[in-house]
Design an enzyme around this catalytic site. Structure first.
Site, PDB file in Angstrom:
ATOM      1  N   CYS A 225      14.020 -12.315  -1.643  1.00  0.00           N
ATOM      2  CA  CYS A 225      14.739 -12.253  -2.905  1.00  0.00           C
ATOM      3  C   CYS A 225      13.956 -11.530  -3.991  1.00  0.00           C
ATOM      4  CB  CYS A 225      15.176 -13.645  -3.326  1.00  0.00           C
ATOM      5  SG  CYS A 225      16.456 -14.214  -2.202  1.00  0.00           S
ATOM      6  N   GLU A 226      13.534 -10.349  -3.684  1.00  0.00           N
ATOM      7  CA  GLU A 226      13.046  -9.351  -4.628  1.00  0.00           C
ATOM      8  C   GLU A 226      12.949  -8.059  -3.831  1.00  0.00           C
ATOM      9  OE1 GLU A 226       8.646  -9.783  -5.562  1.00  0.00           O
ATOM     10  OE2 GLU A 226       9.154 -11.815  -4.942  1.00  0.00           O
TER      11      GLU A 226
ATOM     12  N   TYR B  24       0.811  -1.224   0.000  1.00  0.00           N
ATOM     13  CA  TYR B  24       0.000   0.000   0.000  1.00  0.00           C
ATOM     14  C   TYR B  24       0.842   1.271   0.000  1.00  0.00           C
ATOM     15  CZ  TYR B  24      -3.688  -3.101   1.896  1.00  0.00           C
ATOM     16  OH  TYR B  24      -4.594  -4.092   2.120  1.00  0.00           O
TER      17      TYR B  24
END
Ligand code: PLP
Length: 407
Positions: free
Chosen positions: A328-329, A302
């Site tokens: 891992c992002e 959000y």
């Protein structure tokens, strides 16, 4: 609770942990109650999707709160925590008729927000009292992702469809005992709320045998300095006056209901996580914590602001950090935050972590969901253990591929 009390809880925990301050939850509840003390019949139904640990639910119940639920499972949690079915309201969206019937059978107040379901339910169970959720088409303002009153919203029965509702009621002889609205999670403006309330009053006049009017929620709490907060006291004064006048016109003392989530629990919650690494790059200093959007997704989902403080080194010189997780992002909790100097091993606290934080946690990256602690009367009470590998694996089924199947 104080930062040093939080630091004490941090010392006792080894993984990331959510901490909730019971006194803050209680003071918010009593503040709301006091603001509406002029109302003859007031009902506060805590919206438990915000934070659904059964000890939190029990705390709410102990203060006399009812419960607002959106799924059969939340109803079960409420019963488990000690709520009587008649003190639970079920306000789902897009669930099956079967789920509504199951919950109705338990004696829970049903709130229907769809004409098709209303007609089917009324036909089959004309004796079960039903509340209807209307959409007054009033924008609550703020972030459009969380305003649900607008014309394209999937929530509620449009006020323009009231003639159809009346026809269903007449045809099925069902009993509508409440009208409800919930226009979004960000009411900035009391005038907007009062305007929507007038629409709800007009709708209420169409139904002869109501017991309550439910004004939903959407009360705003501050997330950072300078944020606007719903002036509950002012709303209480204005709406109480208007509501009591309406009851006179209607000819019956109705109950005024609210279903706050965020207002009751947001500020009571803290998420604590340890810094795994401090990483200097060419453009910033990253503080990488032992967590990610698997535990706290609101900043990424959000774009919510959660204040971050360093519990371990509160007096340290302030520096700018980008606080990120271990997923891992990209999972940025906050960019360019001024935080007291961070060393590896320090514990950071994320504020306003009571509402929609733990309840939105997942096992992404096969991490465990964190523990929860309730700070009550000067002591830390564990109310949920951190998950274990057992929890991750227990419903998975390992297929045996050893036997070669002929193609
Ligand atoms: C989520 C929800 C609430 C609670 O909203 P808050 O902004 O957390 O106060 C109340 N009523 C309904 C129907 C909801 O879906």
């Amino acid at each position: 609770m104080t930062h040093s009390e939080l630091a004490r809880v941090a010392k006792q925990s080894n993984g990331p942990v959510y901490v909730y301050d019971a006194a803050k939850i209680q003071s918010q509840y009593y503040r709301l109650k006091k603001a509406f003390s002029g109302v003859k019949k007031l009902k506060i139904n805590y919206a438990c999707k915000a934070l659904s640990n059964i000890s939190i639910l029990k705390l709410m119940e102990s203060m006399g709160s009812g419960l607002d639920t959106v799924s059969f499972q939340e109803v079960l949690l409420g019963i488990e925590a000690g709520f009587k079915p008649e003190n639970i309201i079920f306000t789902p969206n897009g669930v099956s008729l079967e789920e509504i019937e199951t919950v109705a059978k338990m004696g829970v107040q049903i709130n229907i927000d769809n004409l098709s379901i209303l007609e089917q339910f009324g036909t089959k169970h004309p004796k079960v009292p039903v509340c209807i959720r209307i959409n007054p088409h009033v924008m609550a303002g703020g972030n459009s992702n969380i305003s649900v009153g607008h014309i394209d919203s999937k929530f509620g029965i449009s006020i323009h469809q009231i003639p159809h509702v009346l026809r269903i009621v007449e045809n099925t002889k069902m009993h509508i005992n409440g009208v409800h609205m919930h226009t979004g999670s960000d009411i900035l403006d009391i005038e907007v709320f009062l305007h929507a309330s007038e629409i709800l009053f007009n709708t209420a006049m169409q139904f002869k045998d109501l017991s309550f009017i439910d004004f939903g929620s959407g009360f705003k709490v501050p997330y950072r300095e300078g944020d606007i907060e719903t002036n509950i006291e002012e709303l209480g004064e204005k709406l109480t006056h208007r509501f009591e006048a309406f009851c006179k016109t209607y000819g019956k003392t109705l109950e005024l209901a609210f279903e706050p989530g965020k207002f009751l629990v947001s500020e009571a919650g803290y998420f604590l996580s340890k810094v795994n690494a401090v990483k200097q790059t060419t453009s910033t200093v990253f503080a990488q914590v032992d967590s990610g959007f698997n535990h706290l997704i609101r900043p990424m989902f959000y774009n919510s602001y959660h204040e971050i403080i360093n519990l371990t080194n509160p007096e340290g010189r302030e520096r700018f950090y980008t606080v990120v997780g271990y997923i891992c992002e990209t999972d940025t909790f906050g960019s360019n935050r001024k935080i007291a100097e961070i060393s590896e091993g320090d514990v950071l606290a994320f504020k306003n972590a009571g509402a929609y934080c733990m309840t939105m946690a997942s096992n992404y990256n096969s991490r465990f969901r964190p523990a929860e602690v309730l700070w009550y009367q000067g002591e830390a009470h564990l109310i949920r253990k951190e998950e274990t590998f057992e929890d991750l694996i227990q419903n998975q089924i390992l297929i045996d591929f050893n036997e070669k199947v002929e193609a």
